[in-house]
Write a protein that holds these residues in place. Structure first.
Motif, PDB file in Angstrom:
ATOM      1  N   GLY A  88       0.803  -1.214   0.000  1.00 35.61           N
ATOM      2  CA  GLY A  88       0.000   0.000   0.000  1.00 35.61           C
ATOM      3  C   GLY A  88       0.839   1.269   0.000  1.00 35.61           C
ATOM      4  O   GLY A  88       2.069   1.222  -0.050  1.00 35.61           O
ATOM      5  N   PRO A  89       0.183   2.407   0.094  1.00 38.95           N
ATOM      6  CA  PRO A  89       0.903   3.684   0.103  1.00 38.95           C
ATOM      7  C   PRO A  89       1.638   3.902   1.419  1.00 38.95           C
ATOM      8  O   PRO A  89       1.271   3.338   2.450  1.00 38.95           O
ATOM      9  N   GLY A  95       8.009   3.103   0.655  1.00 41.87           N
ATOM     10  CA  GLY A  95       8.188   4.490   0.239  1.00 41.87           C
ATOM     11  C   GLY A  95       8.574   5.421   1.364  1.00 41.87           C
ATOM     12  O   GLY A  95       9.028   6.538   1.121  1.00 41.87           O
ATOM     13  N   ARG A 101       7.742   3.669   8.899  1.00 44.18           N
ATOM     14  CA  ARG A 101       6.949   2.498   8.505  1.00 44.18           C
ATOM     15  C   ARG A 101       6.623   1.611   9.707  1.00 44.18           C
ATOM     16  O   ARG A 101       5.512   1.082   9.810  1.00 44.18           O
TER      17      ARG A 101
END
Length: 204
Positions: A88-89, A95, A101
């Motif tokens: 997911g984003p 990312g 995270r």
């Protein structure tokens, strides 16, 4: 239309014949209805078999034990949660930096566990094997990978267990009911814990 594949973490055999899939869904639906009516503590595979009008042997062959049936009950939400942190984003998905995270994952895990608290509590009361396999094993692998990339010399497997321990259903339930903490306060506490681990490990 192609049949949807199940995530390996849930430990369910695949692929399934059409009749086996129908029986599986009937059993899962009956178990969910029984939990809604009487609570998860009263869940019995023998009673589920009778309610689903299938043989007791069918239920045991299909799910193995009560933990296997619980995995099936949490399956759908588990898929969505795993998809979010694996693909997911950011910051939950790829990312973002490791600390960001990990913090997002733990906050998401608290929401995920709280949303199905009764089932996760029941799962944690099953055998130790059930407690630390299934979804837990995926969470542990995910956190270990993030920690190992951030600090290759750290014992990432231990730190992953240490970070997962406060997000257990039993502790979350205790903190809410006995400590009077809100879910948001629990998540904020985990944010603080991640920051302490990062600073104490020299990761900044």
């Amino acid at each position: 239309m192609r049949e949807r594949q199940q995530l390996p973490v849930l430990g369910q055999p695949q692929p399934e014949r059409a009749d086996a899939a129908r029986n599986r869904q009937k059993i899962v639906d009956c178990a969910a209805r029984m939990i809604a009516e009487r609570g998860a503590e009263q869940l019995s595979l023998d009673e589920v078999a009778r309610a689903a009008c299938v043989g007791v042997g069918t239920v045991y062959r299909r799910f193995g034990d009560r933990a296997g049936l619980i995995y099936a009950l949490i399956d759908e939400r588990e898929r969505h949660f795993q998809a979010a942190f694996l693909n997911g984003p950011p910051p939950l998905g790829p990312g973002a930096g490791p600390e960001e995270r990990i913090a997002a994952f733990l906050r998401g895990l608290v929401d995920h566990v709280f949303g199905q608290e009764e089932l996760f509590l029941l799962l944690e009361k099953s055998s130790p094997k059930a407690r630390f396999t299934g979804p837990y094993a995926v969470y542990h692998t995910h956190l270990s990978a993030l920690l190992a990339r951030a600090r290759p010399t750290a014992e990432a497997r231990f730190l992953a267990d240490a970070l997962l321990a406060p997000a257990s259903a039993g502790l979350i339930h205790f903190q809410r009911t006995e400590r009077g903490l809100t879910v948001e306060q629990i998540k904020d506490g985990l944010d603080d814990l991640v920051r302490i681990v990062w600073r104490g490990s020299g990761l900044r």
